[in-house]
Structure formats: structure tokens, C-alpha cells
Motif scaffolding. Structure first.
Motif, PDB file in Angstrom:
ATOM      1  N   ALA A 102       0.646  -1.193   0.183  1.00 26.29           N
ATOM      2  CA  ALA A 102       0.037   0.225   0.139  1.00 26.29           C
ATOM      3  C   ALA A 102       0.966   1.438   0.079  1.00 26.29           C
ATOM      4  O   ALA A 102       0.481   2.206  -0.540  1.00 26.29           O
ATOM      5  CB  ALA A 102      -0.841   0.079   1.374  1.00 26.29           C
ATOM      6  N   ARG A 103       2.191   1.191   0.646  1.00 27.52           N
ATOM      7  CA  ARG A 103       2.879   2.448   0.798  1.00 27.52           C
ATOM      8  C   ARG A 103       4.267   2.414   0.177  1.00 27.52           C
ATOM      9  O   ARG A 103       5.160   3.117   0.488  1.00 27.52           O
ATOM     10  CB  ARG A 103       3.004   2.628   2.283  1.00 27.52           C
ATOM     11  N   SER A 104       4.297   1.513  -0.626  1.00 26.76           N
ATOM     12  CA  SER A 104       5.903   1.021  -1.158  1.00 26.76           C
ATOM     13  C   SER A 104       6.867   0.610   0.200  1.00 26.76           C
ATOM     14  O   SER A 104       6.338   0.468   1.345  1.00 26.76           O
ATOM     15  CB  SER A 104       6.535   2.125  -1.953  1.00 26.76           C
ATOM     16  N   ALA A 105       8.092   0.325  -0.278  1.00 28.68           N
ATOM     17  CA  ALA A 105       9.066  -0.170   0.618  1.00 28.68           C
ATOM     18  C   ALA A 105       9.878   1.079   1.437  1.00 28.68           C
ATOM     19  O   ALA A 105      10.981   0.695   1.747  1.00 28.68           O
ATOM     20  CB  ALA A 105       9.888  -1.197   0.450  1.00 28.68           C
ATOM     21  N   GLY A 106       9.243   2.102   1.814  1.00 25.14           N
ATOM     22  CA  GLY A 106       9.887   3.241   2.535  1.00 25.14           C
ATOM     23  C   GLY A 106       9.912   3.097   3.762  1.00 25.14           C
ATOM     24  O   GLY A 106       9.318   2.066   4.506  1.00 25.14           O
ATOM     25  N   PRO A 107      10.585   3.936   4.628  1.00 24.88           N
ATOM     26  CA  PRO A 107      10.787   3.574   6.110  1.00 24.88           C
ATOM     27  C   PRO A 107       9.763   3.501   6.745  1.00 24.88           C
ATOM     28  O   PRO A 107       9.405   2.671   7.973  1.00 24.88           O
ATOM     29  CB  PRO A 107      11.446   4.886   6.396  1.00 24.88           C
ATOM     30  N   ALA A 108       8.516   4.261   6.708  1.00 26.97           N
ATOM     31  CA  ALA A 108       7.304   4.051   7.284  1.00 26.97           C
ATOM     32  C   ALA A 108       6.638   2.810   7.102  1.00 26.97           C
ATOM     33  O   ALA A 108       6.089   2.103   8.084  1.00 26.97           O
ATOM     34  CB  ALA A 108       6.401   5.230   7.026  1.00 26.97           C
ATOM     35  N   ALA A 109       6.649   2.455   5.904  1.00 27.36           N
ATOM     36  CA  ALA A 109       5.990   1.078   5.503  1.00 27.36           C
ATOM     37  C   ALA A 109       6.692   0.007   6.314  1.00 27.36           C
ATOM     38  O   ALA A 109       6.109  -0.982   6.882  1.00 27.36           O
ATOM     39  CB  ALA A 109       5.804   0.804   3.953  1.00 27.36           C
ATOM     40  N   MET A 110       8.210   0.202   6.312  1.00 30.56           N
ATOM     41  CA  MET A 110       8.932  -0.906   6.545  1.00 30.56           C
ATOM     42  C   MET A 110       8.696  -1.158   8.190  1.00 30.56           C
ATOM     43  O   MET A 110       8.831  -2.137   8.944  1.00 30.56           O
ATOM     44  CB  MET A 110      10.219  -1.098   6.304  1.00 30.56           C
ATOM     45  N   GLN A 111       8.427  -0.042   9.048  1.00 22.99           N
ATOM     46  CA  GLN A 111       8.162   0.096  10.190  1.00 22.99           C
ATOM     47  C   GLN A 111       6.968  -0.676  10.720  1.00 22.99           C
ATOM     48  O   GLN A 111       6.836  -1.437  11.520  1.00 22.99           O
ATOM     49  CB  GLN A 111       8.123   1.429  10.936  1.00 22.99           C
ATOM     50  N   ALA A 112       5.827  -0.413  10.033  1.00 22.45           N
ATOM     51  CA  ALA A 112       4.693  -1.023   9.905  1.00 22.45           C
ATOM     52  C   ALA A 112       4.804  -2.679   9.535  1.00 22.45           C
ATOM     53  O   ALA A 112       3.998  -3.390  10.213  1.00 22.45           O
ATOM     54  CB  ALA A 112       3.605  -0.491   9.064  1.00 22.45           C
ATOM     55  N   TRP A 113       5.632  -2.949   8.799  1.00 24.33           N
ATOM     56  CA  TRP A 113       5.861  -4.451   8.234  1.00 24.33           C
ATOM     57  C   TRP A 113       6.657  -4.978   9.520  1.00 24.33           C
ATOM     58  O   TRP A 113       6.079  -6.111   9.769  1.00 24.33           O
ATOM     59  CB  TRP A 113       6.832  -4.296   7.015  1.00 24.33           C
ATOM     60  N   THR A 114       7.491  -4.361  10.016  1.00 21.71           N
ATOM     61  CA  THR A 114       8.438  -5.036  11.245  1.00 21.71           C
ATOM     62  C   THR A 114       7.325  -5.043  12.534  1.00 21.71           C
ATOM     63  O   THR A 114       7.348  -6.006  13.169  1.00 21.71           O
ATOM     64  CB  THR A 114       9.295  -4.033  11.563  1.00 21.71           C
ATOM     65  N   GLU A 115       6.538  -4.038  12.731  1.00 20.07           N
ATOM     66  CA  GLU A 115       5.835  -4.135  13.955  1.00 20.07           C
ATOM     67  C   GLU A 115       4.818  -5.307  13.754  1.00 20.07           C
ATOM     68  O   GLU A 115       4.710  -5.969  14.904  1.00 20.07           O
ATOM     69  CB  GLU A 115       5.074  -2.924  14.014  1.00 20.07           C
ATOM     70  N   THR A 116       4.422  -5.567  12.672  1.00 22.15           N
ATOM     71  CA  THR A 116       3.278  -6.706  12.483  1.00 22.15           C
ATOM     72  C   THR A 116       4.054  -7.785  12.766  1.00 22.15           C
ATOM     73  O   THR A 116       3.437  -8.860  13.619  1.00 22.15           O
ATOM     74  CB  THR A 116       2.691  -6.603  10.951  1.00 22.15           C
ATOM     75  N   LEU A 117       5.318  -8.099  12.202  1.00 16.02           N
ATOM     76  CA  LEU A 117       5.783  -9.396  12.439  1.00 16.02           C
ATOM     77  C   LEU A 117       6.516  -9.750  13.791  1.00 16.02           C
ATOM     78  O   LEU A 117       6.303 -10.958  14.495  1.00 16.02           O
ATOM     79  CB  LEU A 117       6.947  -9.478  11.369  1.00 16.02           C
ATOM     80  N   ILE A 118       6.927  -8.701  14.430  1.00 17.98           N
ATOM     81  CA  ILE A 118       7.382  -9.029  15.751  1.00 17.98           C
ATOM     82  C   ILE A 118       6.447  -8.678  16.807  1.00 17.98           C
ATOM     83  O   ILE A 118       6.786  -8.869  18.193  1.00 17.98           O
ATOM     84  CB  ILE A 118       8.699  -7.777  16.046  1.00 17.98           C
ATOM     85  N   GLY A 119       5.195  -8.779  16.378  1.00 20.17           N
ATOM     86  CA  GLY A 119       4.045  -8.873  17.276  1.00 20.17           C
ATOM     87  C   GLY A 119       3.651 -10.244  17.542  1.00 20.17           C
ATOM     88  O   GLY A 119       2.406 -10.536  18.357  1.00 20.17           O
ATOM     89  N   VAL A 120       4.447 -11.283  17.262  1.00 18.96           N
ATOM     90  CA  VAL A 120       4.182 -12.653  17.217  1.00 18.96           C
ATOM     91  C   VAL A 120       5.013 -12.851  18.643  1.00 18.96           C
ATOM     92  O   VAL A 120       5.899 -12.976  18.937  1.00 18.96           O
ATOM     93  CB  VAL A 120       4.953 -13.628  16.369  1.00 18.96           C
TER      94      VAL A 120
END
Length: 535
Positions: free
Chosen positions: A477-495
Motif C-alpha cells: 500500500a505504501r511501497s517499501a519506504g521507512p514508514a511502511a517497513m516500520q509497519a511491516w516490522t511491527e506486524t511481524l514482531i508482534g508474534v
């Protein structure tokens, strides 16, 4: 696995005398050997260290007053392949220790072999191991395994079932009572599926028969492995029979241990090389490095072999040695594996030949891991670090990075995340550790930088795939910019089963998301270059 030719001469007791002089073989009275050790998880790892050291103890006592009550019964908990390979050989197999330099050196040994053969600069030392005298396949006859654990001659039950075999929550260390195998075993205790079910079932039969307590010994790469095993066994036993749990708690011993030897998966080429050296076919030899360090707490309920003769070190507290090994050897292995799989470096020695990766691993160890280690009197940490990287560079092992990368959800907590927590607690930077963690998240995408797809072999694969799909939507939705990658990371490390509460620490989130962004946009080479370690 390569099939045995119909006319191939097979390794067997009656052919031991025909082996080349350089190959060590049993010198004790093997026919008189009795099972005293039951080992759950009959893989290459146990056969390359427990059995090798046990063999050395038997050799050391041969010709004198040797205790022949320390034979090993190996139990495969899932597959028949190891039993099918070794039973026709009466349990005999070859251990081939390989290196790219001549001879022993500190910490090397454990099989009693003396013959070293060179081939293009590589050396191979071979010993035929004879102390494995019985092999069982648990699903074929669960009662046979329970009966063997309960047998009067059994004094030690040892375990190498990898991290996922304990049916626990990696983040908390507690028994997962909702695990399908645990649910099954509590309902069907006479036909268990899990390691814990077999241990408790065997102890239940042992207590009912009025036999003494025994030692249960974990050899897996887990912090406080003896304490963890004890906790799993007692938690299960309390669900089954509180009186049994009280007996186990009061009587059985659970020593902690640390084992360090690199043991790659055996290949068909390994089989051919061993066959050439033996002049006989061994259906399942084991390959390892000469280096061996086994530290075990001297807490045994019913005696033990003289494993010191094979290089084992007995201590009162194994915890400092466990921390050293988990954070250095295993931590670096995991960091190396995830970066290497994504970059397309198939083996550990190939990966270490990349200057940027080698520099990163050395800096990760020196700058971020070593400051978290406990004091070990007499340990030269500078030499230890240099030696570790030399071990990784061993071209004779061809250790597959994909093999090391398996089961990351079970490995990261003790290999990397405990070190992260220690550094965050001391308010120290975690940039290099964050790259290793981000590399695992990057690896979960299942496709390397050349577009080659691979399966994620992990007991949490389904949950991780679901999380990854959710995370990828943020990037799409937002390309692989820093903000998008932070959201990506937060989702995965929420396990939380993997990361616990680390996902709530903004320092951890920020460092991992920055590393994930570098990997996503610059690739492994670019992310390593960004570390600024090569001049």
C-alpha cells in the motif's frame, strides 16, 4: 538416501577386523554390553557427540574393570530411516571428523580415533562407534520405548529433539498444554507421541514397578536445558498424576549441559567417501568437525559413565557455558544462515568467504555479544572468537545454510533475543543484532534475491505466513519506504510466542525496522555494506 547396492559388503560386527588399521573400532566386549542409556532423538547430532564420548569412555576402560552397563538404546520418535539403516549393521556406524588442517588441537576429540587421511588438503579421521546396541522406532511400538525407560538397567535418559520437540512456548518456557501432541498424550498416556509424553510415561511405569529414579538429560541448544526439561516433565506429570510428579521432583536428576560440535546433514557423497575409507558400506555414517566441547553438570541420580575420558567437562553450574555457546556459536550461525540463504550462499564456508559477511560476524560477536557474556575464568575470549570463525570456515563440512535456518521461531529467543534484551537493559546499541533479527523476518518471505523460492520449515510456519501476508499489505500500500517497513516490522514482531514483549520496546522496533528497510531496498550486500565494517 542412496540405496545400498545388492552386492555391497556392509559394515557389520563380523567385518570389524577387516577395517584399515587407521580406523578405530570397538576394543571392549561389545557382546556383553547392556543398555544403560536410552536416547530420544536418534539423529546425527547425538551420534556425533553423546555416542562418541560414551565410546571413548568404554575404550578407556577396556581391558580393566570397565562397566559394560552403559550401552545406548537409540529411539527415533518419528521416522524409521535411521533404524532401517543401522539395524542391519547391528547399530555400528562410522563417525568421520573432517578438517582442513592436520591433527588435533584444543577441544578436539571424542571418538578415540587416531587415523587422519588427507585428500587435497582436507583431513578425515574415522572411528566406528559400537555403543549403540539397540534402535527403536517409537510410533511402531510405543510400549517398547516406555518399557525400556522403565527397565531396571536404565540409568540415564538423554534427549536431542531440537527446540521444537519440547512442546513449549519459546518466549515463556512453559509447557504448551494446547499443543496437539500434549493433548493427545494426556488422553492416551500409554501411546504417547511427544518426547515429554514418553518420558513421563516411562517414569510412571518405573515408579509402579518399584524401581529407582534416573537421570533425564537434555542435550539440546536451549538455555537451562535441564531446568526446562524438568519443568516440562513436571508440568505434564501434574496433569496426569500429582503423586507421580512429586516422586519425579524428589528423586530424578535433570542436569544442564552444553554441547558444541558442528554436525552437518549426511549426504550421499559422504556415504561414498566413508565407504572408500572403510572398504565397507555404511548406510548412515555421521560427519562432524574435530572440535568438541561438552560441559555437563555433575548431577546424576544413578551414576554415569566416565565421560571425562572422552573429553566431557563436569561442572557444578553449566549456565555460563550455555550462555557462551548459545550467544556466540548459535547466535552467529543464525545470523549467518538467514543472510546467506537470502544472498544465495549455500554453505557456511562459502558464506565466510564473503569479506563483508565475515567482518559483520566478527563485529557482531566482538561489539554486541561478548559484552553480555558471563565471566569464565581461564577463557581467552579473543582466541575463542578467532577460533570460532575458523571453525565456520572449515571447507570439509559443507554445512548447508538452509539446514541452520530451519525452525527459526524456536531458535531466535535464546540465540539472539536474549542478547538483545541484555543490551537493551544496559541501554547499549543493538544495530548488528537487529540486522540478524531482520534477516530472519526477510527470510520468511520464502524467496531469495535471485528469485528462487524455498519452503519455510518451522513449526509456526502457518502463523508466520499469515502475519507476513498482513505485513506485506502495508508495504504494497505504501511501497517499501521507512514508514511502511516500520509497519511491516511491527506486524511481524508482534508474534509474542517468539518475541514476547520486545515488540513494545520502541528501540527494538526502530533498529529492526531500519535493518529490514536496508535488506528490502539494498539487499544483503547493501545492508552489510551499510554497516561500514570494511575499509
Amino acid at each position: 538416501m542412496e540405496l545400498v547396492a545388492a552386492d555391497a559388503a556392509r559394515l557389520a560386527p563380523e567385518r570389524l577386523a577387516s577395517l584399515p588399521d587407521a580406523v578405530t573400532r570397538p576394543t571392549y566386549d561389545r557382546a556383553a554390553l547392556r543398555v544403560g542409556i536410552v536416547h530420544l532423538g536418534l539423529g546425527a547430532f547425538a551420534r556425533a557427540h553423546l555416542a562418541a564420548v560414551n565410546e571413548a569412555a568404554l575404550h578407556a576402560g577396556a581391558g580393566v574393570d570397565v562397566d559394560l552397563g552403559w550401552g545406548i538404546c537409540g529411539v527415533s520418535l518419528r521416522q524409521t530411516d535411521t533404524r532401517d539403516a543401522l539395524a542391519p549393521q547391528a547399530g555400528l556406524y562410522a563417525l568421520a571428523l573432517r578438517s582442513a588442517r592436520q591433527g588435533g588441537g584444543e577441544g578436539e576429540g571424542g571418538c578415540g580415533g587416531t587415523g587422519m587421511r588427507g585428500n587435497g588438503g582436507l583431513q578425515q579421521q574415522i572411528a566406528v562407534i559400537g555403543c549403540l546396541i539397540e534402535t527403536l522406532v517409537a510410533p511402531e511400538d510405543p510400549n517398547a520405548v516406555l518399557t525400556r525407560i522403565a527397565h531396571a538397567d536404565t540409568r540415564i535418559v538423554s534427549v536431542t529433539v531440537t527446540e521444537k520437540g519440547y512442546c513449549h512456548d519459546p518466549a515463556t518456557g512453559r509447557l504448551n498444554l494446547q499443543h496437539p501432541d500434549i493433548v493427545h498424550d494426556l488422553a492416551h498416556p500409554l501411546a504417547p507421541r511427544s518426547t515429554i509424553g514418553y518420558l513421563v510415561g516411562g517414569l510412571q511405569q518405573r515408579r509402579a514397578a518399584g524401581r529407582g529414579a534416573i537421570t533425564l538429560m537434555s542435550l539440546d541448544n536451549l538455555p537451562g536445558n535441564g531446568h526446562l526439561l524438568r519443568g516440562m516433565v513436571l508440568a505434564f506429570a501434574r496433569q496426569l498424576d500429582p503423586a507421580l510428579a512429586a516422586w519425579i521432583d524428589a528423586s530424578c536428576a535433570f542436569p544442564c549441559s552444553m554441547v558444541d560440535r558442528i554436525v552437518p546433514r549426511t549426504t550421499d557423497e559422504d556415504r561414498r567417501a566413508v565407504a572408500r575409507a572403510l572398504g565397507l558400506h555404511d548406510a548412515w555414517p555421521v560427519v562432524g568437525e574435530p572440535y568438541l566441547e561438552w560441559v555437563v553438570e555433575d548431577q546424576f541420580a544413578a551414576g554415569r559413565p566416565d565421560w571425562a575420558a572422552g573429553g566431557a567437562r563436569f561442572v557444578s553450574d553449566a549456565a555460563p557455558f550455555e550462555t557462551l555457546k548459545l550467544r556466540t556459536v548459535n547466535g552467529l550461525h543464525s545470523a549467518l544462515a538467514y543472510l546467506s540463504v537470502m544472498a544465495g550462499w549455500a554453505t557456511v564456508d562459502e558464506a565466510l568467504a564473503q569479506p563483508a559477511l565475515k567482518a559483520y560476524l566478527a563485529a557482531l560477536m566482538q561489539d554486541e555479544i561478548v559484552p553480555t557474556l558471563p565471566t569464565l575464568p581461564g577463557l581467552d575470549l579473543a582466541h575463542y572468537q578467532q577460533r570460532l570463525l575458523q571453525r565456520f570456515e572449515n571447507p570439509a563440512l559443507k554445512h548447508q545454510t538452509r539446514q541452520i535456518a530451519m525452525d527459526g521461531s524456536q531458535k531466535l529467543p535464546q540465540r539472539l533475543l536474549d542478547t538483545v534484551r541484555a543490551r537493551l537493559a544496559a541501554d547499549m546499541p543493538i544495530d548488528k543484532l537487529a540486522l540478524a533479527v531482520a534477516a530472519w523476518l526477510h527470510f520468511l518471505r520464502g524467496v531469495d534475491e535471485a528469485g528462487r523460492r524455498f519452503d519455510i520449515q518451522d513449526p509456526m510456519a502457518a502463523e508466520l505466513a499469515q502475519r507476513l501476508a498482513e505485513a506485506e499489505r502495508a508495504v504494497d500500500a505504501r511501497s517499501a519506504g521507512p514508514a511502511a517497513m516500520q509497519a511491516w516490522t511491527e506486524t511481524l514482531i508482534g508474534v509474542t510466542a517468539v518475541f514476547g514483549d520486545l515488540g513494545d520496546d520502541p528501540r527494538f522496533v526502530r533498529a529492526v525496522s531500519q535493518a529490514a528497510h536496508a535488506l528490502r531496498t539494498r539487499g544483503v550486500a547493501g545492508a552489510l555494506s551499510a554497516q561500514g565494517l570494511l575499509t
